[in-house]
Design a protein around this motif. Structure first.
Motif, short mmCIF file in Angstrom:
data_model
loop_
_atom_site.label_atom_id
_atom_site.label_comp_id
_atom_site.label_asym_id
_atom_site.label_seq_id
_atom_site.Cartn_x
_atom_site.Cartn_y
_atom_site.Cartn_z
N ASP A 112 8.32 39.10 19.25
CA ASP A 112 7.90 37.95 20.06
C ASP A 112 7.30 36.86 19.18
OD1 ASP A 112 5.63 39.40 19.46
OD2 ASP A 112 4.71 39.18 21.44
N GLY A 113 6.69 37.23 18.06
CA GLY A 113 6.15 36.24 17.16
C GLY A 113 7.21 35.54 16.34
N MET A 114 8.36 36.19 16.17
CA MET A 114 9.44 35.62 15.37
C MET A 114 10.42 34.80 16.20
SD MET A 114 12.06 37.57 12.72
CE MET A 114 10.90 38.89 12.40
N ARG A 115 10.38 34.98 17.51
CA ARG A 115 11.43 34.45 18.38
C ARG A 115 11.68 32.95 18.20
NH1 ARG A 115 14.72 32.13 20.48
NH2 ARG A 115 15.72 32.42 22.53
N ASN A 116 10.63 32.16 18.09
CA ASN A 116 10.79 30.72 18.02
C ASN A 116 10.51 30.15 16.63
OD1 ASN A 116 11.48 30.37 20.76
ND2 ASN A 116 9.32 30.43 21.35
N MET A 117 10.66 30.97 15.61
CA MET A 117 10.28 30.51 14.28
C MET A 117 11.27 29.56 13.63
SD MET A 117 7.27 31.13 13.28
CE MET A 117 6.82 30.66 14.95
N LYS A 118 12.32 29.18 14.36
CA LYS A 118 13.10 28.02 13.92
C LYS A 118 12.24 26.77 13.90
CE LYS A 118 14.82 26.62 18.51
NZ LYS A 118 16.02 26.36 19.33
N LYS A 119 11.14 26.79 14.67
CA LYS A 119 10.28 25.61 14.78
C LYS A 119 9.26 25.52 13.65
CE LYS A 119 6.33 27.16 17.58
NZ LYS A 119 5.29 26.57 16.71
N GLU A 124 13.12 29.06 3.31
CA GLU A 124 13.18 30.07 4.37
C GLU A 124 12.38 31.26 3.89
OE1 GLU A 124 16.41 32.57 7.10
OE2 GLU A 124 17.10 31.30 5.46
N ASN A 125 11.41 31.68 4.70
CA ASN A 125 10.58 32.83 4.34
C ASN A 125 11.31 34.09 4.80
OD1 ASN A 125 8.46 34.42 3.48
ND2 ASN A 125 7.18 34.02 5.28
N ALA A 126 12.11 34.64 3.89
CA ALA A 126 13.02 35.73 4.23
C ALA A 126 12.55 37.05 3.61
CB ALA A 126 14.43 35.40 3.73
N VAL A 127 13.19 38.10 4.03
CA VAL A 127 12.95 39.44 3.49
C VAL A 127 14.11 39.80 2.58
CG1 VAL A 127 12.65 41.87 4.06
CG2 VAL A 127 11.62 40.12 5.52
N GLY A 128 13.81 40.25 1.39
CA GLY A 128 14.85 40.62 0.43
C GLY A 128 14.24 41.36 -0.74
N PRO A 188 0.83 -1.21 0.00
CA PRO A 188 0.00 0.00 0.00
C PRO A 188 0.86 1.26 0.00
CG PRO A 188 -0.82 -1.58 1.60
CD PRO A 188 0.47 -2.12 1.11
N HIS A 189 0.47 2.24 -0.80
CA HIS A 189 1.26 3.45 -1.00
C HIS A 189 0.73 4.58 -0.11
CE1 HIS A 189 2.80 6.75 -3.99
NE2 HIS A 189 3.53 6.68 -2.89
N VAL A 190 1.60 5.15 0.70
CA VAL A 190 1.27 6.27 1.58
C VAL A 190 2.20 7.43 1.28
CG1 VAL A 190 1.13 7.08 3.97
CG2 VAL A 190 0.45 4.73 3.41
N ALA A 191 1.64 8.61 1.07
CA ALA A 191 2.43 9.82 0.89
C ALA A 191 2.39 10.63 2.18
CB ALA A 191 1.90 10.65 -0.27
N ILE A 192 3.55 11.11 2.60
CA ILE A 192 3.68 11.90 3.83
C ILE A 192 4.34 13.22 3.46
CG2 ILE A 192 4.58 11.97 6.18
CD1 ILE A 192 4.90 8.90 6.00
N VAL A 193 3.67 14.33 3.76
CA VAL A 193 4.14 15.66 3.39
C VAL A 193 4.35 16.47 4.66
CG1 VAL A 193 3.58 17.79 2.13
CG2 VAL A 193 2.88 15.56 1.20
N GLY A 194 5.45 17.22 4.72
CA GLY A 194 5.73 18.05 5.89
C GLY A 194 6.16 19.45 5.51
N LYS A 195 5.56 20.43 6.15
CA LYS A 195 5.91 21.83 5.91
C LYS A 195 7.31 22.11 6.44
CE LYS A 195 4.86 26.45 7.72
NZ LYS A 195 4.04 27.20 8.68
N GLY A 196 8.21 22.54 5.55
CA GLY A 196 9.59 22.76 5.93
C GLY A 196 10.02 24.21 5.83
N VAL A 197 9.34 25.11 6.52
CA VAL A 197 9.77 26.51 6.56
C VAL A 197 10.81 26.62 7.68
CG1 VAL A 197 9.08 28.91 6.90
CG2 VAL A 197 7.57 27.34 5.67
N CYS A 198 12.07 26.64 7.28
CA CYS A 198 13.16 26.52 8.24
C CYS A 198 13.32 27.77 9.11
CB CYS A 198 14.46 26.20 7.51
SG CYS A 198 14.41 24.59 6.70
N PHE A 199 12.85 28.89 8.62
CA PHE A 199 12.67 30.08 9.46
C PHE A 199 11.62 30.94 8.80
CE2 PHE A 199 13.30 34.08 11.62
CZ PHE A 199 13.50 33.66 12.93
#
Length: 457
Positions: free
Chosen positions: A239-246, A278-282, A217-228
């Motif tokens: 304060d909202g950005m402080r723990n965004m490594k998670k 990485e959701n960065a500013v540039g 049986p085929h299972v697809a597993i997807v994970g959001k990977g926004v590293c920061f």
């Protein structure tokens, strides 16, 4: 066999007794008067998260007792490794197999400390294991994998490092790995992932790992990977950005779950997909009001650049559906609204399939790994209406934030595809027994039980 922190195979171990308030009296009836007098003097009642050592003649320790509430809940035992003296202990209570497994798992979770940047002040007490029981230590390793990935700061856990970890896992288990990065995302039709990650000096990418027998049986597993997640041009406050490594907690769960399935060689075929950005500013960051393309062919108006997780997931989910899996699961630290609704400990479950949702809920209860089902209420798509595109990634209303994020994802999953989405916090705000502050695995053990059932194991 190399044992994880908190475990030993040493024969030099003292007896460890496990009691509840209800079983304390029966256990005390087997002890001599000296022990009972000591328990009375210390006021030990077998309360949850309590411990006591029993004196030996000559001033040493003869044994220890720990109090728990629910013997099948791993976190009931999480206090013991650092409440007891740092030496070896051997279970002396005749616990059922399920409770012994919970003890082992909880002991390992309670022994955990993130050690990459500093040495813990003391070592945990060690639980003697003569042999592993079932797949308990593999589940522990999966939970530790999530914690380690989430706890590691972005400088050492960006898209490159997520790719490296996936490659190491693939090599270990003989899986196939494919990575589509940078401008190749455009040429291979993953424009939404590219748009979110293009402003970072670290290229965005889609990590794809494939493993298993094609007949399974085929299972697809997807994970959001926004590293920061800075929030992008809609910049988060400090304060909202402080723990965004998670914000790559979804990817951590997906990677750990796939690794666990492979380690236990479940008869499944796995496709693991991690959009890592990485959701960065540039100067080339995607902007509010822009309309971006998606792999599904739907146009998305960017209402808020801080609603980026759903944007990268829609390309990954579309690609997952193309693989025609029997079951599609995704994990994402998607909304603060889910935390407002359910708090930090209850992930929000959404599904378009009643049977899958019920099985995951049942598995969560059985594994003491709880989650709560939320309604996939499609009429709330009206909150994501756009006057210039097929859909917006947000809107002016503050209503039903977690639900609207889920129905956005649902727009990219056809009704014929069995799918479940878990909105996880992936974090402990404060230290609790077995739950040190920092990264946390949530819904993972329940998902594993769900997949075991799906595999017929």
């Amino acid at each position: 066999m190399s044992l994880p922190a908190g475990f030993t195979d040493s024969a030099d171990a003292l007896p460890l007794y496990v009691v509840t308030r209800d079983t304390l009296a029966a256990w005390r009836s087997t002890q001599d008067a000296t022990v009972n007098a000591w328990l009375d003097a210390q006021g030990f009642e077998g309360a949850s998260f309590s411990t006591i050592t029993l004196p030996a003649a000559g001033g040493g320790i003869a044994a220890a007792v720990i109090g728990v509430t629910d013997p099948l809940d791993p976190f009931s035992y999480g206090h013991a490794p650092f409440a007891l003296p740092s030496r070896a202990w051997s279970l002396a209570t005749d616990l059922p197999a399920e409770a012994r497994a919970a003890l082992q798992l909880g002991w390992g979770l309670g022994s955990y400390r993130f050690e990459r940047y500093r040495t813990p002040l003391r070592a945990p007490a060690q639980l003697r294991i003569a042999q592993t029981e079932g797949d308990t230590l593999s589940q522990l390793a999966a939970c530790v994998r999530v914690r380690d990935l989430v706890n590691t700061p972005t400088e050492h856990m960006g898209p490159d490092q997520l790719e490296q970890i996936a490659c190491e896992i693939a090599e270990r288990f003989g899986a196939h790995i494919e990575v589509i990065g940078g401008d190749d995302l455009l040429t291979q039709n993953f424009p939404a992932i590219h748009a979110v990650g293009r402003a970072s000096h670290r290229a965005p990418r889609l990590i794809a790992l494939r493993w298993g027998d094609p007949s399974h049986p085929h299972v697809a597993i997807v994970g959001k990977g926004v590293c920061f997640d800075t929030g992008g041009l809609d910049l988060k406050p400090a304060d909202g950005m402080r723990n965004m490594k998670k914000d790559m907690g979804g990817a951590a769960h997906a990677i750990a779950l796939a690794e666990l399935v492979m380690a236990q060689r479940l008869p499944l075929r796995i496709t693991l997909l991690v959009p890592a950005v990485e959701n960065a500013v540039g100067p080339n960051a995607f902007r509010p009001g822009e309309v971006i393309a998606t792999r599904a062919g739907l146009s998305v108006e960017i209402d808020n650049t801080d609603a980026e997780g759903r944007v990268i997931l829609c390309d990954a989910l579309t690609y997952a559906v193309e693989q025609k899996p029997e079951l599609l699961l995704d994990f994402a630290t998607l909304t603060g609204a889910a935390r407002i609704a359910l708090g930090p400990d209850l992930p929000a479950l959404y599904s378009n399939d009643e049977a899958i949702a019920q099985r995951w809920l049942e598995a969560g209860v059985a594994q003491r790994d709880p989650l709560w089902r939320m309604p996939l209420w499609r009429p709330y798509l009206r909150y994501l209406a756009s006057s210039i595109a097929d859909i917006a990634n947000g809107g002016p209303s503050k209503m039903a934030g977690s639900i609207t994020a889920a129905v956005y994802l649902d727009r990219f999953v056809p009704p014929t595809q069995k799918w479940a989405h878990l909105d996880v916090y992936s974090w402990n705000d404060n230290d609790r027994p077995g739950r040190p502050a920092g990264g946390e695995a949530q819904g993972l053990r329940g998902a594993y039980a769900l997949l075991k059932r799906h595999a017929g194991v």
